[in-house]
Every structure is written in structure tokens, then in C-alpha cells.
Design a protein around this motif. Sequence first.
Motif, PDB file in Angstrom:
ATOM      1  N   GLY A 155       0.815  -1.213   0.000  1.00  0.00           N
ATOM      2  CA  GLY A 155       0.000   0.000   0.000  1.00  0.00           C
ATOM      3  C   GLY A 155       0.845   1.258   0.000  1.00  0.00           C
ATOM      4  N   GLN A 156       0.144   2.393   0.064  1.00  0.00           N
ATOM      5  CA  GLN A 156       0.886   3.655  -0.031  1.00  0.00           C
ATOM      6  C   GLN A 156       1.781   3.916   1.172  1.00  0.00           C
ATOM      7  N   ILE A 157       1.309   3.624   2.370  1.00  0.00           N
ATOM      8  CA  ILE A 157       2.180   3.830   3.536  1.00  0.00           C
ATOM      9  C   ILE A 157       3.338   2.837   3.484  1.00  0.00           C
TER      10      ILE A 157
ATOM     11  N   LEU B 233       1.367  -2.896  11.897  1.00  0.00           N
ATOM     12  CA  LEU B 233       0.110  -3.336  11.283  1.00  0.00           C
ATOM     13  C   LEU B 233      -0.517  -2.158  10.539  1.00  0.00           C
ATOM     14  N   VAL B 234      -0.177  -2.078   9.282  1.00  0.00           N
ATOM     15  CA  VAL B 234      -0.583  -0.944   8.437  1.00  0.00           C
ATOM     16  C   VAL B 234      -1.774  -1.327   7.558  1.00  0.00           C
ATOM     17  N   GLY B 235      -1.796  -2.553   7.108  1.00  0.00           N
ATOM     18  CA  GLY B 235      -2.797  -2.986   6.125  1.00  0.00           C
ATOM     19  C   GLY B 235      -4.210  -2.887   6.671  1.00  0.00           C
ATOM     20  N   ALA B 236      -5.027  -2.163   5.987  1.00  0.00           N
ATOM     21  CA  ALA B 236      -6.415  -1.951   6.375  1.00  0.00           C
ATOM     22  C   ALA B 236      -7.048  -1.224   5.203  1.00  0.00           C
ATOM     23  N   ARG B 237      -8.327  -0.993   5.328  1.00  0.00           N
ATOM     24  CA  ARG B 237      -8.972  -0.237   4.249  1.00  0.00           C
ATOM     25  C   ARG B 237      -8.939   1.242   4.582  1.00  0.00           C
ATOM     26  N   PRO B 238      -8.294   2.066   3.755  1.00  0.00           N
ATOM     27  CA  PRO B 238      -8.233   3.480   4.106  1.00  0.00           C
ATOM     28  C   PRO B 238      -9.599   4.141   4.009  1.00  0.00           C
ATOM     29  N   ARG B 239      -9.774   5.156   4.818  1.00  0.00           N
ATOM     30  CA  ARG B 239     -11.013   5.920   4.776  1.00  0.00           C
ATOM     31  C   ARG B 239     -11.063   6.699   3.461  1.00  0.00           C
TER      32      ARG B 239
ATOM     33  N   PRO C 271      -7.305 -12.305  13.153  1.00  0.00           N
ATOM     34  CA  PRO C 271      -6.319 -13.336  12.795  1.00  0.00           C
ATOM     35  C   PRO C 271      -4.878 -12.862  12.956  1.00  0.00           C
ATOM     36  N   GLN C 272      -4.652 -11.570  12.794  1.00  0.00           N
ATOM     37  CA  GLN C 272      -3.275 -11.089  12.971  1.00  0.00           C
ATOM     38  C   GLN C 272      -2.866 -11.153  14.446  1.00  0.00           C
ATOM     39  N   GLY C 273      -3.806 -10.824  15.347  1.00  0.00           N
ATOM     40  CA  GLY C 273      -3.518 -10.966  16.784  1.00  0.00           C
ATOM     41  C   GLY C 273      -3.219 -12.424  17.120  1.00  0.00           C
TER      42      GLY C 273
ATOM     43  N   VAL D  88      -1.278   0.982  12.798  1.00  0.00           N
ATOM     44  CA  VAL D  88      -1.451   2.212  12.022  1.00  0.00           C
ATOM     45  C   VAL D  88      -2.813   2.201  11.319  1.00  0.00           C
ATOM     46  N   GLY D  89      -3.212   1.022  10.845  1.00  0.00           N
ATOM     47  CA  GLY D  89      -4.455   0.904  10.069  1.00  0.00           C
ATOM     48  C   GLY D  89      -5.659   1.344  10.882  1.00  0.00           C
ATOM     49  N   ASN D  90      -6.514   2.129  10.291  1.00  0.00           N
ATOM     50  CA  ASN D  90      -7.661   2.710  11.004  1.00  0.00           C
ATOM     51  C   ASN D  90      -8.872   1.783  11.073  1.00  0.00           C
ATOM     52  N   PRO D  91      -9.678   1.934  12.099  1.00  0.00           N
ATOM     53  CA  PRO D  91      -9.524   2.803  13.268  1.00  0.00           C
ATOM     54  C   PRO D  91      -8.455   2.235  14.207  1.00  0.00           C
TER      55      PRO D  91
ATOM     56  N   ALA E  41      -6.347  11.019  -1.546  1.00  0.00           N
ATOM     57  CA  ALA E  41      -5.857   9.784  -0.920  1.00  0.00           C
ATOM     58  C   ALA E  41      -5.377  10.153   0.476  1.00  0.00           C
ATOM     59  N   SER E  42      -5.406   9.186   1.395  1.00  0.00           N
ATOM     60  CA  SER E  42      -5.031   9.535   2.759  1.00  0.00           C
ATOM     61  C   SER E  42      -3.519   9.698   2.875  1.00  0.00           C
ATOM     62  N   SER E  43      -3.133  10.342   3.946  1.00  0.00           N
ATOM     63  CA  SER E  43      -1.716  10.670   4.168  1.00  0.00           C
ATOM     64  C   SER E  43      -0.880   9.397   4.094  1.00  0.00           C
TER      65      SER E  43
ATOM     66  N   SER F 279       3.762  11.088   5.454  1.00  0.00           N
ATOM     67  CA  SER F 279       3.783  11.621   6.825  1.00  0.00           C
ATOM     68  C   SER F 279       3.358  10.548   7.821  1.00  0.00           C
ATOM     69  N   ALA F 280       2.475   9.650   7.399  1.00  0.00           N
ATOM     70  CA  ALA F 280       2.078   8.550   8.280  1.00  0.00           C
ATOM     71  C   ALA F 280       3.247   7.582   8.470  1.00  0.00           C
ATOM     72  N   ALA F 281       3.949   7.283   7.389  1.00  0.00           N
ATOM     73  CA  ALA F 281       5.115   6.401   7.493  1.00  0.00           C
ATOM     74  C   ALA F 281       6.177   7.033   8.392  1.00  0.00           C
TER      75      ALA F 281
END
Length: 327
Positions: free
Chosen positions: A16-18, A88-94, A113-115, A131-134, A238-240, A243-245
Motif C-alpha cells: 500500500g501507499q504507507i 500493522l498498516v494494512g487496512a482499508r483506508p477511509r 487473525p493477525q492478533g 497504524v491501520g484505522n480505526p 488519498a489519505s496521508s 507523513s504517516a510512514a
Amino acid sequence: MASKPAVKVTVTGAAGQIGYALLFRIASGQLLGPDVPVRLSLLEIPPALKAAEGTAMELDDCAFPLLAGIDITDDAKRAFDGVNVAMLVGARPRTKGMERGDLLEANGGIFKPQGEAINAGAADDVRVLVVGNPANTNALIAKAHAPDVPGERFTAMTRLDHNRALSQLAAKLGVAVTDIAKMTIWGNHSATQYPDLFHAEVGGQSAAAAVNDDAWLRDTFIPTVAKRGAAIIEARGASSAASAANAAVDHVHDWVNGTDWTSMAVVSDGSYGVPEGLISSFPVRCADGKWEIVQGLEIDDFSREKIDASVAELTEERDAVRGLGLI
Ligand code: NAD
Ligand code: LMR
């Protein structure tokens, strides 16, 4: 050649982007230090594995002296086996118009499953940054499924908000960000977060006093910081990402290497009236690879109301994921 043992760093959502902004910083030594070799583990979903392979080719092409190896997989158990630092970055961005609450159900399923995989195979010293929201509530979900890992190892990122607050305050006062100390983000990584200028200091003086402009503090500073993520989405489409990285690198770097004061979302022990067990942002200091909540701050009525509002949102998110059977 560096002589320390390699640290295994797993990045989810690596394609992903981050991920694209983050992996090169990790491999260059900025995450853990210039003498610490890293082995990267890239976790992705099957349709994105090819893109992750492309990123790995680019990492190879950098010939980073500290990069001891790269593994790419869609199997969480393999990705987290022996992991020391899990990002843990992978998630669906807002996307435009979407609030974080809408993401709970979509993303909750990823973090269970990641936990479990972290619980099954992580190294004893594992540290987890979500990192992945929420982010706060995703960290809560992952933690709930890793009962053998000490709860304090699960954290979520409010460092981007912290850095945004530093930058906005520095611009207002015409000072360098390095002149500012004791910045704090309280609560959720969301529009309810509370960036606190009453405990921040500029040249040893209260930042709120240095600003001396209640209207700016209330009507400009707080909403600008709290809604910056949405403003970036509006501007970039697209989301940040970079700067997030950058904030993710700062978070892990300071957790491992120590800091006098930063903001991290960590599991509450009841400090400052935040219900025990919620993952909420606090002022923390880090030493010897451990964080602790800065104690003894006086909270006035204004700050109390702001903290309570964000914590109420975290409580609602927790209740929602509980209702979905995710914790
Ligand atoms: P992106 O869509 O560019 O990348 C996400 C990646 O995650 C994709 O490549 C996708 O294939 C992957 N993915 C999805 N499910 C996965 C799974 N189960 N396992 C592994 N990988 C999976 O998104 P992005 O811009 O990189 O943002 C990632 C997340 O970070 C989003 O949730 C975003 O909202 C969040 N974010 C948080 C902060 C913060 O301050 N906490 C800041 C910015 C973005
Ligand atoms: C951010 O703060 O930039 C991200 O969390 C993006 C978002 O969803 O607001």
C-alpha cells in the motif's frame, strides 16, 4: 558489516501507499538505528503480492547495508513467526465522506487473525504498532486475540497527530519545532482527539500562555490538527502516506530507543480517568524499550471535557466491536 543480530520487522499492507513510504526507511536503519540489521517480512493479501514483490525488487536495488533479507507472504502465521517489531498498516483506508466508525466492521476482521498469529509465533520481545484505522480499536482487537503477549506491547499511532500539532504550533509562534516540548495528544486517532497546549511548553513556558489566543487554540488549532487527515484526503484524493510512514518510524524508534515525552495510544491503566483496558493516547515517556504514562498532570475543566469526549468515542468503538464478537 554490522555485527548485531537482525531484528525481524513485519509490515502488513506492505504494497500500500504507507508501506511504500515506510519500507525504505526501515531498511535504511532509520527505524531501529544505524547499527541494527533488519529482516523484513511483508504481509499482503493475494491480489497485492505481485506489487509487494515489485517493492522488494526496489529494496534489493537500494543495496541497503542493514537489510538482511526480505520475505513476502499472504500467510499471517508465517509473517509473524519470530517477529520483533510488528507494524500493522494494512487496512482499508477511509475514503471521502467516510467516518472511522464505518470502518470498524470492515477492518475488525483483519486484526483478529493477525492478533492470533502474533500470539502463536512472535518473539518474546515483540512490539506492535497499529497504524491501520480505526487504529486504537484495531489494536484493541489484535490485543484481545494475543492473550500470551503482555498487553503493553500493543500500541496504536497518534504520533502523526502529535507531529501535526508541533508543526501547527511552531508556525503560529514562529518558533522551531525543536523549541516545543511536552506536546500531548489525548484519546482517539480521530476527529475527537485532543491536542493539548496546556501541558506543552515553548522555551519552558506554557504553550497556551505563549499563544495567548483562546479563540485560535479552540477554533483553529484543535480542529486543524484533529481534522488534518480529512483535509489531506480532500487535497490529495488519498489519505496521508509519507507523513504517516514518518510518524510510524518516529513511534517505534522512540519506543525502542527512549524519549522524555511523546504521544502514543497505549492500554490504559485507569490513568487520568480513562477506563482501564481502552487503548487511548496519553503523554508517555520511554526508557529501556518500555513506555510509561506521564503522571501527575493537572487537568482543567476544558481539557477534561475534551479528553472525556474522545474517550467516550473509544468506549463506543469498543462496545461496537464487542457487539460484533471481535473482542
Ligand atoms: P492502502 O490502501 O494504500 O494500502 C493498504 C494495503 O493493505 C493494501 O495494499 C491492501 O492490499 C493491504 N491489506 C488489506 N488487507 C490486508 C490484510 N488482511 N493483510 C495484509 N495486508 C492487507 O492504504 P494506506 O494509505 O497504506 O493506509 C493504510 C491504513 O493506514 C489505512 O487504514 C489508513 O486509514 C491508515 N492510516 C492511519 C494513520 C494514523 O495516523 N494512525 C495515518 C494515515 C493512514
Ligand atoms: C490521517 O490521520 O491522515 C489518517 O488517519 C487518514 C484518515 O483516515 O483520516
